[in-house]
Enzyme design. Structure first.
Site: not given
Length: 477
Positions: A104, A152, A282, A327
């Site tokens: 198949t 932290h 930049s 699919s």
């Protein structure tokens, strides 16, 4: 490059040619033909009326795919597999009657998907190991350089630059373990028919169960796999895609974490990613050196992590032996997940290979905080000279608050050592206090931890993969 229609940035900007080829039409359809040859050879060897002449004809045209014939046929029949069966048959008139015999569509579609994911994982693995190798060099080079550690993102007990890099490396090693496990567990679908029952082969082989049991192992061996999945519907379980993309997403998470740390370090001016001589940081601020590559790692990594949801949802929503809502989704999510992580790893390799370390800035930042971190040692020295530990603890707390206020409220340098030296109850001179300011005294076992980690966990991996080391990454933009 086409300028009049959309093209994916994954192929134009980020993914390598090698990864793009794995998911190319040429690789896909060449693999289909290899699978058709493997099926025909297996059926011939198990006794079906297939000749060597037919097999040889199939092999002669396995790579020269007549794409235009298949394309025109698909316009007519609206079925990609049957269009390529037809196109192969046009080239192989003697063998056209036995192409795809008993199979198949998923025989070629699903087996090819497994093969492509396997090849993609191998390329990812190669790049991942090279990233680990570069990080290992970096960790070893800077294992003794003390740096301010953060919990932290607040100053904490010092570590070393190299020790911090081992944290990134360890996560990539975890990813490698996951990748190797999943890669080693991939199996082919085999040839199981429309609902996975192999009913067509009962007909072809006149109900010979023993012979039919040989089909999948023989196909697997011919395609370079150990075995096929023992049971299936029409397709292999879509959970396989979930496992594969979760590995890819895990690598993305590790890369994202590392790139975030590098971006923060670049803000502190302690570590910088590579910056080309003519690179513009930049459009407005000419002096800027933005961590653009690390930002790109984070950006694409987020896409990969989210993309892993696609196969998970697809797997969860398949109906019975198969539906076709998988699919179109997997055609996008699997290929693009791999193209994206390929780009991420190239960026990681490029960034880690060219990291610039500014040791004087690192030391300056550390020394501005070190007096606070040295208070325990200072207090012990004062006790040795006859001081009361509890009284000294309270005094050092008060003086630390005063010095902290000088830094945060008045913008002054940390003068804790001067404040302690001026307090007679400590009995310590400024020179004695400054002798405690050797940063290497406060990094604990960090240098040794780096050595042990590299020796026991990283180097064995690198030694076992020597043949794939030495990669460099070409960044397009």
């Amino acid at each position: 490059m086409s300028t009049d229609r959309y093209t994916s940035p994954l192929s134009e900007r980020y993914a390598s040619k090698e990864m793009q080829y794995i998911f190319s039409p040429e690789m896909k359809f060449r693999t289909w033909r290899r699978l058709w040859i493997a099926l025909a050879e297996t059926e011939k060897e198990l006794g079906l009326d297939i000749t060597q002449e037919q097999i040889d004809e199939l092999k002669a045209h396995k790579d020269d795919i007549n794409f235009e014939v298949a394309k025109e046929r698909e316009k007519l029949v609206r079925h990609d597999v049957m269009s390529h069966v037809y196109a192969y048959g046009v080239q192989c008139p003697k063998a056209k009657g036995i192409i795809h015999l008993g199979a198949t569509s998923c025989y070629v579609g699903d087996n090819t998907d497994i093969i492509l994911m396997s090849e993609a994982l191998k390329l990812v693995r190669k790049k991942l190991i090279n990233v680990i190798a570069e990080l290992a060099k970096f960790a070893d080079r800077y294992k003794n350089l003390p740096t301010l550690a953060f919990t932290h993102f607040q100053p904490a007990q010092p570590t070393t630059v190299g020790k911090r890099a081992t944290l990134w490396t360890q996560e990539f090693l975890m990813d490698l373990e996951d990748l190797d496990y999943v890669l080693g567990s991939l199996k082919l679908l085999g040839s199981k028919g429309t609902t996975g029952t192999q009913a067509s082969f009962l007909e072809l082989f006149d109900g010979d169960q023993e012979t039919i049991d040989k089909i999948d192992p023989m196909i697997a061996a011919k395609m370079g796999f150990k075995e096929c999945y023992p049971v299936s519907g029409q397709t292999y379980s879509r959970k396989v895609d979930t496992r594969v993309l979760n590995v890819v997403a895990g690598i993305a998470a590790s890369a994202h974490k590392m790139s975030n740390d590098i971006r923060l370090l670049q803000h502190l001016k302690e570590v910088e990613e590579p910056f080309e001589k003519n690179q513009i940081g930049s459009s407005a601020m000419a002096y800027k050196r933005n961590p653009m590559r690390s930002e790109r790692i984070a950006s694409i990594s987020r896409y990969v992590m989210i993309d892993a949801l696609n196969p998970a949802i697809t797997s969860a929503t398949q109906w019975f032996e198969r539906t076709l809502d998988d699919s179109a989704n997997k055609r996008l999510s699997v290929a693009e997940g791999f193209l994206a992580i390929d780009g991420v790893l190239d960026l990681c390799l490029n960034v880690v290979d060219g990291l610039v370390v500014y040791d004087k800035v690192i030391t300056k930042h550390l020394m501005s905080e070190l007096p606070f971190m040295a208070t325990e040692n200072i207090m012990m020295d004062a006790v040795k000279k006859g001081g009361d530990r509890q009284e000294l603890h309270e005094k050092i707390r008060q003086l630390s608050m005063q010095a902290g206020a000088n830094v945060k409220q008045n913008g002054l340098d940390n003068n804790l050592l001067e404040l302690i030296a001026a307090d007679e109850s400590f009995g310590l001179t400024l020179e004695e206090l400054q002798a405690n300011m050797d940063p290497s005294k406060y990094v604990g076992r960090a240098p040794l931890q780096v050595d042990n980690f590299l020796k026991n966990h990283v180097n064995p991996v690198l030694d076992a993969n020597k043949e794939i080391l030495g990669m460099t990454a070409e960044i397009n933009v």
